[in-house]
Design an enzyme around this catalytic site. Structure first.
Site, PDB file in Angstrom:
ATOM      1  N   GLU A 305       0.901  -1.104   0.085  1.00  0.00           N
ATOM      2  CA  GLU A 305       0.092  -0.091  -0.022  1.00  0.00           C
ATOM      3  C   GLU A 305       0.798   1.378  -0.087  1.00  0.00           C
ATOM      4  O   GLU A 305       0.760   2.155   0.535  1.00  0.00           O
ATOM      5  CB  GLU A 305      -0.994   0.067   1.113  1.00  0.00           C
ATOM      6  N   ASP A 378      -7.971  -9.545   3.919  1.00  0.00           N
ATOM      7  CA  ASP A 378      -7.849  -8.252   4.943  1.00  0.00           C
ATOM      8  C   ASP A 378      -8.595  -8.197   6.269  1.00  0.00           C
ATOM      9  O   ASP A 378      -9.583  -7.478   6.011  1.00  0.00           O
ATOM     10  CB  ASP A 378      -7.904  -7.017   4.090  1.00  0.00           C
ATOM     11  N   GLU A 406     -12.453  -2.353  11.714  1.00  0.00           N
ATOM     12  CA  GLU A 406     -12.550  -1.622  10.558  1.00  0.00           C
ATOM     13  C   GLU A 406     -13.456  -1.945   9.564  1.00  0.00           C
ATOM     14  O   GLU A 406     -14.393  -1.380   8.795  1.00  0.00           O
ATOM     15  CB  GLU A 406     -11.071  -1.737   9.914  1.00  0.00           C
TER      16      GLU A 406
HETATM   17  O1  GCW Z   1      -6.849  -3.112   6.518  1.00  0.00           O
HETATM   18  C1  GCW Z   1      -5.902  -2.232   5.711  1.00  0.00           C
HETATM   19  C2  GCW Z   1      -6.380  -0.808   6.114  1.00  0.00           C
HETATM   20  C3  GCW Z   1      -5.353   0.161   6.221  1.00  0.00           C
HETATM   21  C4  GCW Z   1      -4.201  -0.555   6.883  1.00  0.00           C
HETATM   22  C5  GCW Z   1      -3.867  -1.842   6.066  1.00  0.00           C
HETATM   23  C6  GCW Z   1      -2.409  -2.687   6.947  1.00  0.00           C
HETATM   24  C7  GCW Z   1      -2.434   0.446   8.356  1.00  0.00           C
HETATM   25  O2  GCW Z   1      -7.467  -0.210   5.394  1.00  0.00           O
HETATM   26  O3  GCW Z   1      -5.737   1.320   6.790  1.00  0.00           O
HETATM   27  O4  GCW Z   1      -2.983   0.160   7.147  1.00  0.00           O
HETATM   28  O5  GCW Z   1      -4.849  -2.653   6.151  1.00  0.00           O
HETATM   29  O6  GCW Z   1      -3.082  -3.515   7.607  1.00  0.00           O
HETATM   30  O7  GCW Z   1      -1.418  -2.272   6.600  1.00  0.00           O
END
Ligand code: GCW
Length: 713
Positions: A305, A378, A406
């Site tokens: 990311e 995720d 989240e």
């Molecule tokens: O779940 C995703 C999130 C991001 C997060 C990423 C991660 C900290 O949307 O906000 O970043 O995972 O785990 O690195």
């Protein structure tokens, strides 16, 4: 006069004078209302004989005295003479404990474990809380107080306890400006601006709460890292925190931004194989350890990311991790290197972590742990387990759970995570034959690792009750308890937590427990049933957006995950599809690979199934989807009815908070159900079966909703 004073003191200690705002978490120590039990405890507890001169030992004494004062409503005095009813706490350095021949028991408890026994000492009935270290004694003391808080008998104690997992760590996704990524409980509790000179009472209360459940590490900063934390002024602030947390057994860790040598070190590169870069990290580690001698080490998110990493220099994750590992090794530090990686080049995001990491098994230094999210995508409401578990026998793999919600209702849904965590921990990977559970993988016993870890992305913030939703505290609690004893059941953990947090009244405990234990399935049903995944709103992830298809990376769009079309729905990961299943052992492949044997729960994770596919229930897939979404909403309705039943057992403040939140949850569950079914119906072209309340809004309405200020983003 004297009596009134004592009574007042007790009330103040117990916190009952102030409203029940949730700040005390599960450490309330209110006066026991069960008269018989109170009498029994009072008869068995008369004095405290506590040893130790360290800061930790002082905390232990204070905790025990305060706890007993609150629970028993009497001041239990400290003395050196052992009489009937003495609670004796200490290490074998203490004469009594030395004389009790606890050697064998203590040998099993390591550096952090403890022994709690009821025994006779010179004819006197006493209770001994013993450990090899002062921190072990503190953990044992919290355990003993938990027994009292949960109304357990203490007459014949014979407890030997030690943590199954070495590193039990919170990961704060806290930024230096005090915003919290994916945080729903206010701002970051770390007040960087006022540190190091101002020590907020919260730091101490935070440390104490963690110690009470055995959490022994905290990563203070976001994995989307800022190199500023590694500069001298900030390290001084970190030191101030480390000093506060240390006596509670908590080590501090930081996130290391991979490009820090460029950003704060004035180097031209961050290439892990470059001599000056390696030297820079070595110097940095030396500096950190000169300021914080017991610094834990680094957590790293690299090449994920947009974060920098070794691949920017055509190096691999092992090159990156090992460079940092070498820098902290002389000081006993560890590196927790995350496996959360994906890029659009792979044909399936599911497969990426395995593709990048599995081939590196055996290539990491001894002080590196690879931190793996529970599932391959995720932190979804339900995922199959990450295929990395069991697939890297030469590398200690650490579990990463997400406490902050989240993707699971954020700040408004009652969602108890222990059932979700247990589902993963209990899963058999079959990588070394039957019984190769994930608990054994991460505990290290499957592959004989001496280091092990479990992390939880923290759900803590400046809200008065720490976690925003009163029930979110249970998830913090569960992480600690499972890190210590992964074999505890979700039910046992809920039971303990409710008794300490709300009430010991039997019926109320049963009702609240029932809500908690069903909250996972309910949420999966009204959000992502049958293996649907990642259909949350873009960006902030609040609410449904199964139609999302506008982001430029395909693997950021909900349509990538569900693949609905006129023929059916789901992601084909069999040999006919992306063959992600090949990353699992043969047994698991067989289980998930055949559409007839694949559990309904995971169906759409692995198969693109026809709308009229017959489910295990006998319903068609479309009807099952409707059934699940409606069942999920009904569950929330039943939570509301059940919660009403405990009104008289709960303080008004928290009762009303939870009630309001449950009503929001219901509204949002209906929103999820309607939006998803109306959208998927555009492909299935099948009716929502008669008998169900029909959506009262159109798909266009749901598509038009916008939440520009949804929190945590
Ligand atoms: O779940 C995703 C999130 C991001 C997060 C990423 C991660 C900290 O949307 O906000 O970043 O995972 O785990 O690195």
């Amino acid at each position: 006069m004297k009596k009134t004073f004592l009574f007042l003191a007790i009330l103040i200690m117990a916190g009952s004078v102030s409203a029940e705002n949730g700040y005390r978490l599960w450490l309330r120590y209110d006066l026991l209302t069960d008269k018989a039990l109170l009498t029994a405890y009072r008869a068995r507890i008369s004095t405290i004989v506590a040893d130790g001169r360290s800061a930790t030992a002082a905390i232990t004494k204070e905790e025990l005295q305060n706890g007993l004062l609150g629970l028993l409503g009497k001041k239990v005095v400290m003395t050196n003479t052992i009489g009937h009813g003495a609670i004796v706490t200490g290490t074998p350095a203490m004469d009594v404990i030395g004389s009790l021949s606890l050697k064998d028991q203590l040998a099993k408890t390591g550096n952090e474990g403890f022994v709690i026994i009821s025994t006779l000492y010179q004819g006197k009935k006493i209770t001994v809380i013993a450990a090899n270290s002062d921190i072990g004694v503190l953990y044992g003391t919290f355990h003993f107080l938990r027994l009292l808080q949960t109304h357990q008998p203490i007459e014949k104690l014979n407890i030997i306890s030690s943590p199954a997992i070495l590193h039990r760590v919170l990961n704060h996704w806290d930024n230096l400006n005090r915003t919290v990524e994916r945080g729903y409980a206010g701002f970051s509790i770390w007040d960087w601006h006022k540190l190091p000179d101002y020590i907020d009472q919260r730091y101490i209360d935070y440390a104490r709460a963690n110690a009470s459940i055995g959490i022994n590490g905290t990563v203070l900063t976001n994995v989307n890292a800022n190199a500023t934390i590694l500069t001298k002024p900030y390290l001084e602030k970190v030191k101030a925190l480390a000093d506060v947390l240390r006596p509670y057994g908590l080590k501090v860790y930081l996130t290391a931004r991979f490009s820090a040598p460029i950003e704060i070190g004035k180097l031209k590169t961050a290439d892990p194989l470059n001599d000056s870069v390696q030297q820079w990290w070595k110097e940095k580690a030396k500096e950190i350890y000169s300021i914080i001698p017991d610094f834990g080490g680094f957590l790293v998110k690299a090449n994920s990311e947009g974060q920098p990493g070794p691949q920017d220099y055509k190096r691999n994750h092992a090159d990156g991790a090992n460079m940092l590992a070498d820098a902290v090794a002389p000081f006993g530090g560890i590196i927790m290197w995350r496996a959360f990686v994906y890029n659009p080049e792979s044909n399936d995001r599911f497969k990426q972590a395995y593709e990048e990491f599995q081939p590196l098994d055996g290539k990491f230094r001894k002080n590196v742990l690879i931190q793996v999210k529970n599932g391959p995508i995720d932190f979804q409401p339900r995922e199959p387990f990450s295929p990395l578990f069991g697939a890297m026998p030469k590398t200690p793999l650490m579990m990463e759970f997400q406490l902050t919600q989240e993707y699971t209702g954020q700040g408004t849904h009652l969602f108890y995570e222990a059932p979700q965590f247990k589902e993963v921990l209990n899963t058999d990977t079959y990588t070394k034959g039957k019984g190769s559970t994930i608990t054994k993988v991460i505990g290290g016993s499957l592959d004989n690792h001496t280091i092990s870890g479990m992390a939880g992305v923290a759900n803590i913030g400046t809200d008065i009750n720490w976690c925003s939703h009163p029930f979110a505290q249970a998830n913090w609690y569960a992480l600690g308890r499972l890190g210590w004893t992964p074999t505890l059941s979700a039910e046992q953990i809920a039971d303990e937590w409710i008794r300490q947090t709300f009430t010991n009244t039997k019926n109320a405990v049963a009702v609240i427990k029932n809500i908690m234990l069903h909250s996972h399935e309910a949420l999966v049903n009204y959000m992502t049933p049958i293996g649907l995944t990642h259909i949350m709103y873009n960006g902030h992830h609040y609410g449904p957006m199964p139609w999302g298809n506008t982001l430029n990376r395909p693997d950021w769009n909900p349509v990538y995950y569900h693949r609905a079309d006129s023929g059916g729905i789901g992601f084909d990961r069999t040999v006919k599809g992306t063959n992600a299943l090949a990353q699992y052992s043969a047994e698991v492949q067989n289980r998930f690979g055949d559409i007839r044997s694949c559990p309904d729960d995971h169906l759409l994770w692995f198969h693109h199934a026809a709308w009229n596919h017959t489910m295990q229930s006998g319903r068609t897939l479309w009807n099952e989807l409707c059934y699940k979404y409606y069942t999920g909403v009904d569950s929330v309705r039943s939570f509301i009815r059940q919660w009403d039943k405990v009104e008289k057992n709960i303080d008004e403040e928290r009762f009303v908070q939870v009630k309001q939140l449950l009503n929001i949850q219901l509204k949002e569950a209906i929103w999820w159900r309607n939006a998803c079914l109306l959208y998927f119906q555009t492909f299935s072209r099948m009716p929502i079966p008669a008998g169900y309340e029909q959506p009262d809004r159109t798909l266009e309405y749901y598509k038009s909703l916008r939440f520009p200020f949804a929190p945590g983003n």
